[in-house]
Design a protein around this motif. Structure first.
Motif, PDB file in Angstrom:
ATOM      1  N   ARG A  68       0.821  -1.216   0.000  1.00  0.00           N
ATOM      2  CA  ARG A  68       0.000   0.000   0.000  1.00  0.00           C
ATOM      3  C   ARG A  68       0.856   1.268   0.000  1.00  0.00           C
ATOM      4  NH1 ARG A  68      -3.803  -2.152  -2.146  1.00  0.00           N
ATOM      5  NH2 ARG A  68      -5.467  -3.148  -0.987  1.00  0.00           N
ATOM      6  N   GLU A  70       3.785   1.689  -1.567  1.00  0.00           N
ATOM      7  CA  GLU A  70       4.545   1.866  -2.805  1.00  0.00           C
ATOM      8  C   GLU A  70       3.601   2.291  -3.931  1.00  0.00           C
ATOM      9  OE1 GLU A  70       7.839   1.648  -3.338  1.00  0.00           O
ATOM     10  OE2 GLU A  70       8.077   1.336  -1.181  1.00  0.00           O
ATOM     11  N   PRO A  71       3.915   3.385  -4.621  1.00  0.00           N
ATOM     12  CA  PRO A  71       3.023   3.844  -5.694  1.00  0.00           C
ATOM     13  C   PRO A  71       2.714   2.778  -6.750  1.00  0.00           C
ATOM     14  CG  PRO A  71       4.668   5.513  -5.219  1.00  0.00           C
ATOM     15  CD  PRO A  71       5.036   4.297  -4.419  1.00  0.00           C
ATOM     16  N   ALA A  72       3.675   1.938  -7.086  1.00  0.00           N
ATOM     17  CA  ALA A  72       3.478   0.930  -8.135  1.00  0.00           C
ATOM     18  C   ALA A  72       2.507  -0.175  -7.718  1.00  0.00           C
ATOM     19  CB  ALA A  72       4.812   0.317  -8.541  1.00  0.00           C
ATOM     20  N   ALA A  74       0.227   0.292  -4.874  1.00  0.00           N
ATOM     21  CA  ALA A  74      -0.758   0.845  -3.933  1.00  0.00           C
ATOM     22  C   ALA A  74      -2.194   0.476  -4.285  1.00  0.00           C
ATOM     23  CB  ALA A  74      -0.615   2.362  -3.845  1.00  0.00           C
ATOM     24  N   ASP A  75      -2.494   0.295  -5.560  1.00  0.00           N
ATOM     25  CA  ASP A  75      -3.860  -0.004  -5.987  1.00  0.00           C
ATOM     26  C   ASP A  75      -4.133  -1.492  -6.151  1.00  0.00           C
ATOM     27  OD1 ASP A  75      -4.511   2.692  -6.028  1.00  0.00           O
ATOM     28  OD2 ASP A  75      -3.903   2.927  -8.115  1.00  0.00           O
TER      29      ASP A  75
END
Length: 124
Positions: A68, A70-72, A74-75
């Motif tokens: 969650r 880490e931008p890569a 998170a989704d």
């Protein structure tokens, strides 16, 4: 093909979940510990991760928080799969960012249905 990461230190459960997901048409990445789950999530960017809470190295809760953060990743959708059934355990899973929480013993068919439902809602 949709990629699903399965992280569980119990090889029998990991193999069962992977087999059922492959039967349902998913590509599966199966790992046996928390650090491997984080590594494979960063490398392969699966659509969804099924994480056991109690794993060596990093718990599923820790892995969830890392993903969650880490931008890569998170989704990425995350389902906790665990024998921990106390209310505070479930609450901890959701507060770490899990999208669903499935307790062991579990129905493999129900788990696949939950995965399909989560994926269909995010694609709509």
């Amino acid at each position: 093909m949709t990629v699903v990461l399965v992280a569980d230190d119990d090889a029998d459960i990991r193999d069962l979940v992977a087999f059922k997901l492959e039967q349902a048409g998913f590509e599966v990445i199966a790992v046996g510990d928390g650090p491997a789950a984080v590594e494979q999530a960063a490398l392969r960017h699966p659509a969804l991760a099924v994480l056991d809470v109690s794993m060596p190295g990093l718990s599923g809760i820790d892995v969830c928080r890392i993903l969650r953060g880490e931008p890569a990743t998170a989704d990425m959708l995350i389902i906790m799969l665990t024998a921990r059934v106390q209310e505070q355990d479930v609450e901890g899973g959701f507060s770490a960012g899990a999208d669903d929480y499935v307790t062991k013993p579990f129905s493999p068919r129900e788990l696949v249905s939950r995965i399909q439902a989560l994926l269909s809602r995010t694609r709509a």
